[in-house]
Design an enzyme around this catalytic site. Structure first.
Site, PDB file in Angstrom:
ATOM      1  N   TYR A 170      -8.681  -6.745  13.616  1.00 50.99           N
ATOM      2  CA  TYR A 170      -8.334  -6.410  12.357  1.00 50.99           C
ATOM      3  C   TYR A 170      -7.327  -4.826  12.569  1.00 50.99           C
ATOM      4  O   TYR A 170      -7.024  -4.740  13.258  1.00 50.99           O
ATOM      5  CB  TYR A 170      -9.546  -6.307  12.443  1.00 50.99           C
ATOM      6  N   ARG A 194       0.578  -5.003  -1.273  1.00 51.97           N
ATOM      7  CA  ARG A 194       0.031  -3.752  -0.300  1.00 51.97           C
ATOM      8  C   ARG A 194      -1.058  -3.845   0.892  1.00 51.97           C
ATOM      9  O   ARG A 194      -1.789  -3.552   0.902  1.00 51.97           O
ATOM     10  CB  ARG A 194      -0.729  -2.518  -1.162  1.00 51.97           C
ATOM     11  N   LYS A 223     -10.506  -9.628   7.677  1.00 49.77           N
ATOM     12  CA  LYS A 223     -12.001  -9.095   7.282  1.00 49.77           C
ATOM     13  C   LYS A 223     -13.264 -10.083   6.953  1.00 49.77           C
ATOM     14  O   LYS A 223     -13.775 -10.099   7.417  1.00 49.77           O
ATOM     15  CB  LYS A 223     -11.048  -9.514   5.816  1.00 49.77           C
ATOM     16  N   GLU A 243      -8.516  -8.028  -2.086  1.00 52.75           N
ATOM     17  CA  GLU A 243      -8.077  -7.034  -0.484  1.00 52.75           C
ATOM     18  C   GLU A 243      -6.868  -6.681  -0.994  1.00 52.75           C
ATOM     19  O   GLU A 243      -6.333  -7.639  -1.133  1.00 52.75           O
ATOM     20  CB  GLU A 243      -8.648  -7.451   0.685  1.00 52.75           C
ATOM     21  N   ASP A 244      -6.092  -5.348  -0.607  1.00 54.17           N
ATOM     22  CA  ASP A 244      -4.528  -5.155  -0.311  1.00 54.17           C
ATOM     23  C   ASP A 244      -4.061  -5.776  -1.834  1.00 54.17           C
ATOM     24  O   ASP A 244      -2.848  -6.009  -1.520  1.00 54.17           O
ATOM     25  CB  ASP A 244      -4.561  -5.466   0.795  1.00 54.17           C
ATOM     26  N   ASP A 269     -12.830  -4.235  -2.358  1.00 57.56           N
ATOM     27  CA  ASP A 269     -12.987  -3.601  -1.611  1.00 57.56           C
ATOM     28  C   ASP A 269     -12.453  -2.453  -1.274  1.00 57.56           C
ATOM     29  O   ASP A 269     -12.535  -1.285  -0.778  1.00 57.56           O
ATOM     30  CB  ASP A 269     -12.200  -4.175  -0.279  1.00 57.56           C
ATOM     31  N   ASP A 270     -10.687  -1.782  -1.849  1.00 58.16           N
ATOM     32  CA  ASP A 270     -10.143  -0.704  -1.701  1.00 58.16           C
ATOM     33  C   ASP A 270     -10.311   0.440  -2.328  1.00 58.16           C
ATOM     34  O   ASP A 270     -10.590   1.179  -1.648  1.00 58.16           O
ATOM     35  CB  ASP A 270      -8.392  -1.273  -1.987  1.00 58.16           C
ATOM     36  N   ASN A 287      -4.553   3.412   7.373  1.00 58.12           N
ATOM     37  CA  ASN A 287      -4.020   2.324   8.413  1.00 58.12           C
ATOM     38  C   ASN A 287      -2.308   1.512   7.908  1.00 58.12           C
ATOM     39  O   ASN A 287      -2.112   1.727   7.028  1.00 58.12           O
ATOM     40  CB  ASN A 287      -4.840   1.321   8.031  1.00 58.12           C
ATOM     41  N   ASN A 299     -14.145   3.542   8.008  1.00 59.74           N
ATOM     42  CA  ASN A 299     -13.113   1.887   6.937  1.00 59.74           C
ATOM     43  C   ASN A 299     -14.218   1.290   7.104  1.00 59.74           C
ATOM     44  O   ASN A 299     -15.888   1.659   7.203  1.00 59.74           O
ATOM     45  CB  ASN A 299     -12.786   1.779   8.838  1.00 59.74           C
TER      46      ASN A 299
HETATM   47  N1  LIG Z   1     -10.227   3.247   5.631  1.00 61.23           N
HETATM   48  C1  LIG Z   1     -10.015   2.457   4.889  1.00 61.23           C
HETATM   49  O1  LIG Z   1     -11.406   2.283   5.019  1.00 61.23           O
HETATM   50  C2  LIG Z   1      -8.946   2.592   4.099  1.00 61.23           C
HETATM   51  C3  LIG Z   1      -7.497   2.591   4.105  1.00 61.23           C
HETATM   52  N2  LIG Z   1      -6.824   2.546   3.556  1.00 61.23           N
HETATM   53  C4  LIG Z   1      -5.445   3.137   3.150  1.00 61.23           C
HETATM   54  O2  LIG Z   1      -5.206   3.670   2.640  1.00 61.23           O
HETATM   55  C5  LIG Z   1      -3.611   4.201   2.145  1.00 61.23           C
HETATM   56  C6  LIG Z   1      -3.803   3.884   0.727  1.00 61.23           C
HETATM   57  O3  LIG Z   1      -4.558   2.570  -0.048  1.00 61.23           O
HETATM   58  P1  LIG Z   1      -3.718   2.880  -1.725  1.00 61.23           P
HETATM   59  O4  LIG Z   1      -4.463   3.966  -2.196  1.00 61.23           O
HETATM   60  O5  LIG Z   1      -5.163   1.637  -1.816  1.00 61.23           O
HETATM   61  O6  LIG Z   1      -2.723   2.955  -1.936  1.00 61.23           O
HETATM   62  P2  LIG Z   1      -1.442   3.170  -2.740  1.00 61.23           P
HETATM   63  O7  LIG Z   1      -0.346   2.378  -2.386  1.00 61.23           O
HETATM   64  O8  LIG Z   1      -2.390   2.710  -4.328  1.00 61.23           O
HETATM   65  O9  LIG Z   1      -1.135   4.586  -2.907  1.00 61.23           O
HETATM   66  C7  LIG Z   1      -0.771   5.593  -2.096  1.00 61.23           C
HETATM   67  C8  LIG Z   1      -0.633   6.902  -2.971  1.00 61.23           C
HETATM   68  O10 LIG Z   1      -0.525   7.630  -1.794  1.00 61.23           O
HETATM   69  C9  LIG Z   1       0.488   8.467  -2.309  1.00 61.23           C
HETATM   70  N3  LIG Z   1       0.884   8.909  -1.355  1.00 61.23           N
HETATM   71  C10 LIG Z   1       2.693   7.777  -0.551  1.00 61.23           C
HETATM   72  N4  LIG Z   1       3.386   9.297  -0.175  1.00 61.23           N
HETATM   73  C11 LIG Z   1       2.651  10.568  -0.068  1.00 61.23           C
HETATM   74  C12 LIG Z   1       3.081  11.734   0.798  1.00 61.23           C
HETATM   75  N5  LIG Z   1       3.851  12.763   1.163  1.00 61.23           N
HETATM   76  N6  LIG Z   1       1.762  12.673   0.376  1.00 61.23           N
HETATM   77  C13 LIG Z   1       0.905  12.004  -0.872  1.00 61.23           C
HETATM   78  N7  LIG Z   1       0.503  11.482  -1.176  1.00 61.23           N
HETATM   79  C14 LIG Z   1       1.435  10.135  -1.327  1.00 61.23           C
HETATM   80  C15 LIG Z   1       1.376   7.761  -3.382  1.00 61.23           C
HETATM   81  O11 LIG Z   1       2.211   8.596  -4.433  1.00 61.23           O
HETATM   82  C16 LIG Z   1      -0.193   6.907  -3.973  1.00 61.23           C
HETATM   83  O12 LIG Z   1      -0.338   7.920  -4.523  1.00 61.23           O
HETATM   84  C17 LIG Z   1      -3.302   2.743   2.714  1.00 61.23           C
HETATM   85  O13 LIG Z   1      -2.839   2.784   4.148  1.00 61.23           O
HETATM   86  C18 LIG Z   1      -4.450   1.942   3.793  1.00 61.23           C
HETATM   87  O14 LIG Z   1      -4.109   1.513   4.140  1.00 61.23           O
HETATM   88  C19 LIG Z   1      -7.069   1.912   2.148  1.00 61.23           C
HETATM   89  C20 LIG Z   1      -8.182   1.676   1.870  1.00 61.23           C
HETATM   90  C21 LIG Z   1      -9.607   2.025   2.954  1.00 61.23           C
HETATM   91  C1  LIG Z   2      -9.097  -1.148   5.736  1.00 68.11           C
HETATM   92  C2  LIG Z   2      -8.584  -1.049   4.659  1.00 68.11           C
HETATM   93  O1  LIG Z   2      -9.327  -2.191   3.632  1.00 68.11           O
HETATM   94  C3  LIG Z   2      -7.243  -0.522   3.727  1.00 68.11           C
HETATM   95  O2  LIG Z   2      -7.266  -0.371   4.745  1.00 68.11           O
HETATM   96  O3  LIG Z   2      -6.841  -0.948   3.341  1.00 68.11           O
HETATM   97 MG   LIG Z   3      -7.782  -3.113   2.238  1.00 68.18          MG
END
Ligand SMILES: NC(=O)C1=CN([C@@H]2O[C@H](COP(=O)(O)OP(=O)(O)OC[C@H]3O[C@@H](n4cnc5c(N)ncnc54)[C@H](O)[C@@H]3O)[C@@H](O)[C@H]2O)C=CC1
Ligand SMILES: CC(=O)C(=O)O
Ligand SMILES: [Mg+2]
Length: 603
Positions: free
Chosen positions: A130, A183, A201, A272-273, A295-296, A445, A490
């Protein structure tokens, strides 16, 4: 040394037998001879007893000695530990890919043994199968590819999916994780190589929720990629074309969903993603029609909400004070907006008031306000009005440092996909937070994309912070015997339980109430003493226990809302008459546990 290994393994085996049935039921197999050894669902390697070797035509195809499951387990763990020793001092990439390879080879050969070692060593192995290593695997997938896993539906398969779905060898599928690779974590568009995410996953589904690995299906929808580097890579295994857009794209996803529904109407599909526009569009399009969730958007929201409520408790304040918390969310994508939606609903529930002004949302262009040109409609409801920003001395597009300095937030939460965006100045500004225990959630991540490291957070923002990250970091030694606790925020703490609970409910769709029940269950799981120590989430070692609780909460919510139709031979009426304890037992009873079952051959 060796005896020590055996003893601890035996202990692990005992501990994790909690959710197993005492005598394994036989499995029906339609193969014989060498084909059995080449089928990872049924293969036991040298573990086939002599009688079974006779029954299945295996005599002579294996060395004569029968090796017990425990011995096979120890042998694998010894190889793994020597690999760890032999790769000491080598780079992160070399070491983690070597570890992934040894686990992947076992996965391809003998799933029962693979899932047992995964369950018993989840803390060590989750970071490999993961996040973070799965990210590296996806980036290198075309070069690493040896054997296929899961199914691939491409833009070239339009019109064929309804029949293709029958190429999958299992009669029944319960859980599907689907991506279009657009993504992948914070790594962007990885095209077909994103298949590693559904595989990882679903490994967590087996380990945490006890979904039978013969009933899982990782799926890649390959609609092309806009990643120029991949399009030019001679090894790239996906379609060499730009991504489909608009109606053409939706036609592919529609056809896939119809095909799945036709063959397995009760299967749960986890999206997912997907890049943000398709994440929201597909969720709205399918959520009342199929048993699916994103999930996201939805899993992450519940995990973040549980963490946010935990930070209120960590300050020694009642939950009703959640409405007063100032929360800066960095990242206005599918994850960030999902969190805000759920948090605002929670504020209304807890305080009885409407939308809350204490959330501040930033994207790549800074603070989002109503002044923003071309604002995304999904983000618009969270944009600040001119009056609100003026009152704070802020403006449209204000930088993160400015926002943190002016707002003095209780919580700084990153879902931006940008490594290091919480730099020293931002973290130091958190020292002026209005909270007695400021919280920093660097949720992006993999590790390279975390908004800050755990060490930097404690160093710059102070030792009294609460810290959480999406990928694991070691706890931080603060000196004088003090430890800065690192939480892993997470969605792995929720998606397995959401999936399992929904499956057992047999509901036609997954309601907001079912998702809310999952989040509330996680939020109330930790004891006050743990929360006081900055521990917001359970250890990953207890992921099976927490998943059982979450699944039971989801199932109870489905029953309460009259959505549960039952699963297998347990119908709606029986579910309705179950007590809380019986529901939890029912969930646990349905969790698959890896033990060799006797194989019975049928033509
Ligand atoms: N810990 C967890 O369980 C999860 C973590 N994530 C992580 O969250 C991140 C984003 O995922 P999504 O929202 O789906 O992506 P996304 O691409 O939909 O959104 C990213 C956002 O970040 C903004 N962004 C980019 N550069 C930036 C900066 N310098 N300052 C402020 N904002 C900025 C973009 O404008 C956009 O609004 C990924 O790295 C993903 O791995 C996502 C889902 C679950
Ligand atoms: C953890 C997760 O779903 C992500 O980083 O997109
Ligand atoms: Mg994800």
């Amino acid at each position: 040394m060796w005896r020590g290994v055996v003893r601890s393994a035996a202990l692990n085996l005992r501990n994790s037998r909690r959710y197993s049935t005492a005598i394994p039921l036989p499995s029906i197999i339609h193969k014989r001879g060498i084909d059995v050894l080449h089928d990872p669902w049924f293969n036991k390697d040298t573990g086939f007893p002599l009688t079974e070797r006779d029954r299945l035509g295996l005599r002579g195809l294996l060395p004569p000695r029968v090796v017990s499951f425990e011995q096979q387990y120890d042998r694998f763990m010894e190889s793994y530990r020597s690999l760890e020793k032999n790769t000491l001092g080598q780079s992160y990439g070399v070491v983690s890919l070597a570890k992934w390879r040894i686990l992947n080879r076992l996965h391809d050969r003998n799933e029962t043994l693979y899932y047992r070692v995964l369950i018993d060593n989840i803390k060590d192995f989750a970071p490999i199968i993961y996040t973070p290593t799965v990210g590296l695997v996806c980036q290198n997938y075309s070069g690493l590819f040896r054997r296929p896993r899961g199914m691939y539906f491409s833009a070239k398969d339009k019109g064929e999916m309804m029949s293709m779905i029958y190429n999958w060898p299992a009669q029944q599928v319960d859980m599907i994780v689907l991506t279009d690779g657009s993504r992948i974590l914070g790594l962007g568009d990885l095209g077909v190589q994103g298949i590693g995410i559904p595989i990882g996953k679903l490994d967590m589904y087996v380990a945490a929720a006890g979904i039978n690995p013969q009933r899982i299906l990782p799926v890649m929808l390959d609609v092309g990629t806009n990643n120029q580097k991949l399009l030019e890579d001679r090894l790239y295994l996906g379609l060499r074309q730009p991504r489909l857009e608009g109606e053409e794209y939706l036609e592919v996803v529609d056809e896939f969903m119809e095909a799945v529904h036709a063959r397995w109407p009760k299967a749960i599909v986890q999206f997912e993603d997907f890049q943000m526009k398709w994440a929201f569009e597909t969720l709205h399009r399918y959520r009342n029609k199929f048993c699916m969730f994103n999930d996201d958007i939805q899993g992450t929201a519940g995990v973040a909400l549980a963490g946010l409520l935990g930070t209120v408790r960590a300050q020694g304040r009642p939950l009703t004070d959640f409405a007063d918390q100032k929360i800066v969310v960095v990242g206005a994508g599918s994850a960030g907006l999902g969190v805000l939606n759920m948090a605002i609903q929670a504020v209304s529930r807890i305080s009885g008031s409407g939308a809350d002004p204490h959330f501040f949302l930033l994207d790549k262009d800074g603070l989002l306000t109503k002044e923003r040109k071309g604002i995304d409609p999904a983000a618009a409801p969270f944009a600040k009005t001119l009056a609100e920003t003026e009152e704070m001395g802020l403006r449209e597009g204000a930088s993160l440092v400015e926002v943190v300095k002016k707002v003095k937030p209780h919580v700084l939460l990153g879902l931006s996909g940008v490594g290091g965006v919480f730099h020293e100045e931002v973290l130091k500004a958190m020292r002026e937070s209005d909270s007695t225990k400021p919280a920093i959630f660097a949720m992006s991540n993999p590790t390279t994309k975390a908004e800050c490291t755990a060490v930097d957070a404690f160093k710059h923002a102070g030792e009294n912070i609460v810290f959480a990250s999406g990928s694991p970091f070691e706890n931080v030694d603060l000196g004088n015997g003090k430890v800065g606790h690192v939480n892993q925020a997470n969605n792995m703490y929720l998606f397995p339980g959401i999936g399992l609970g929904s499956l057992l409910s047999g509901a036609h769709y997954i309601s907001d109430g079912m998702l809310q029940a999952a989040a509330e269950c996680l939020a109330s799981y930790m004891k006050d003493e743990e929360i006081q120590m900055g521990i917001l989430y359970p250890s990953i070692n207890s992921i099976r226990e927490i998943t059982a609780e979450v699944a039971a909460a989801v199932l109870r919510a489905a029953i309460g809302e009259g959505l549960a139709e039952g699963h297998g031979d347990v119908g709606a009426k029986e579910l309705e008459h179950m007590s809380e304890g019986e529901i939890l037992d029912h969930v646990k009873h349905n969790m698959w546990y890896p033990i060799y079952s006797p194989l019975v051959h049928e033509r």
